[in-house]
Structures are given as structure tokens and as C-alpha cells.
Design an enzyme around this catalytic site. Sequence first.
Site, PDB file in Angstrom:
ATOM      1  N   ALA A  87     -67.734  25.032 -20.249  1.00 21.94           N
ATOM      2  CA  ALA A  87     -67.015  24.312 -21.308  1.00 21.94           C
ATOM      3  C   ALA A  87     -66.006  23.304 -20.752  1.00 21.94           C
ATOM      4  CB  ALA A  87     -66.318  25.315 -22.226  1.00 21.94           C
ATOM      5  N   HIS A 135     -66.522  21.325 -18.115  1.00 20.90           N
ATOM      6  CA  HIS A 135     -67.293  20.096 -17.892  1.00 20.90           C
ATOM      7  C   HIS A 135     -67.604  19.416 -19.224  1.00 20.90           C
ATOM      8  CE1 HIS A 135     -68.690  22.473 -14.240  1.00 20.90           C
ATOM      9  NE2 HIS A 135     -68.214  21.374 -13.690  1.00 20.90           N
ATOM     10  N   SER A 141     -64.251  27.776 -14.393  1.00 18.04           N
ATOM     11  CA  SER A 141     -64.794  27.376 -13.093  1.00 18.04           C
ATOM     12  C   SER A 141     -66.207  27.910 -12.987  1.00 18.04           C
ATOM     13  CB  SER A 141     -63.951  27.994 -11.969  1.00 18.04           C
ATOM     14  OG  SER A 141     -64.656  27.934 -10.737  1.00 18.04           O
TER      15      SER A 141
END
Length: 287
Positions: free
Chosen positions: A44, A46, A194
Amino acid sequence: MDPPISHARPTRFSDRAALRAAVEAWRRQGESVVLVPTMGALHAGHLALVAHAKAIGRRAVVSIFVNPTQFGPSEDFARYPRDVAADLDRLAETGADAAWTPEIDTMYPPDFSTRIEVAGLTEGLCGAVRPGHFAGVATVVTKLLNQVRPDIALFGEKDFQQLQVIRRAVRDLDLGVEIRGVPTIREADGLALSSRNRYLDAAERAVAPRLHAVLARIAAALRAGAAAGPLLAEGVAELTAAGFGPVQYLEVRDAETLAPLERVEGPARVLAAAYLGRTRLIDNVAV
Ligand code: PAF
């Protein structure tokens, strides 16, 4: 509530000439182009970068390339998650126009001989514990910028040192693209999103948000005028007691020059990198 807007998958390009032709056609029509460089395994965070790209520009290009030169010999290059089909599906939610998925030979032909080293900014923090990492990042990002030729490129603030290194390389080399940082997206409990979070087991995932909690507490105390030294020592002790280890760094730095600070007077950042089991987590917060 309105149903979500559905989009098609972005057009995938693995050929540099075809990518350039598409971008140049957009430019001829006066359309601005925003690049979001990624290594895939899109989450999410990105997708928020791509949404931001679509909000500030007409066309969004997302590059997906797991760059071998930014991984050290004992790092997770081999096990780094790769699933381009799933990434393209996720990008369909965002309205991204193109996905640039170069082959390894396009990025690094066998006699590839050039490396971009950014001195100073790369010497501490992740640069100190990941030798060669930022040269790998600066070199691949320079290539991606030259391949796509966007007006703007977006990078997450989670990799704060990376963002500053890229800004400096782009300025020093007159690359003629605007670099913008986008705030970190977090889980509800504070954990920064991440691609590496998927390595965490359930017990580690429960402990992981402590990293952000410690950073946020230190930032608040610095804002109230406290000195960095004792706060950082306490922070390392707390992280270690919670199960992190080794804590590679926990530091307060000037937000632009990344010079170490004992007291905060202007824009600053508290930054940390720590292992939790086999997974290396990094995070930072603004002071
Ligand atoms: O932040 C990343 O995902 C990578 O370091 C980047 C900028 C895509 C370069 O490989």
C-alpha cells in the site's frame, strides 16, 4: 459509498526504445510524466506513491527492477520477493499508465563499468553498515531517470537517506528531474510499510511497531528541548529489551545535510535500523 474506480493493468514495457517512444508521445501532447521507481513486491505504500503521481501529473510510470548492485553479498537479494504479475494487478487499482520492467542485460550489460558515488551523505547510517549500497542505488536510479525521462520522480520518506542521496546526485549531475519525497505509510499500529515486513513471523510482527514508537517518543522529547545522547541510549536499551538486535543505529540527524545533532533547532530526523530476527527494519520520523 461509491464503488472503487476500476482501471486496466498498466502497459508493460521491457524494451527501452518502446518505453521511450510511449513517453515521448505523451510529452508531444503536453502531458507530464511522473516516475515511481520500485523493486516490486508492491504494497500500500507503493500504491500511495502511484496515487500521488497520478494526482500531480498526467502520466504515471512505475519501474519494477530488483537491483542486484544495491544488495551486499550477505543480504536478501536471492530471497527478495518477486511477482511481477501480482504487481501489475495491484497497479491496476491505481491507474498507473506504464510499468517499466527492464531485463538485467538492459540495466547491466556484461561490460557495465560505471558507478555513481555520492560522498558525505552516504558515510553514516545505512551507508556505514551497507557498503556499496548507495552507489548501487544512485547508479540504478540515474539509469531509470535517463531511461524514462520523467518530469518528477517520487520516493518514499521511509528510505530517508536514500531520498537525500538521490536529491544530491540529481542536483550534482544536472539530471533535470524534480525529486519529491512522500511521507511514509504506516499500519494502524505504526509499523512502516515495507516489502520486507512479509519476512516477519507472528511474534516478530507483534514487536515490530516498537521501532516507530521509540522514534516517535524520541522526536517528541527532542522537540521539547531534550538532548539527544541519553534519549538515544535509552531507545537502544528499550529496543534491545523488546527483542530487536543488533540495533545498527539510532541517531538524530539534520534533515538536509544528515549531520549528527545533539540538540534540534531546525528540521531534523530521528532514524533507526535494527534487526528483528533475520529481518532488517528501518524507519525514521521528522522532529
Ligand atoms: O527504494 C527502492 O525500492 C530502491 O532502492 C529503488 C529506489 C527502486 C532503487 O532500486
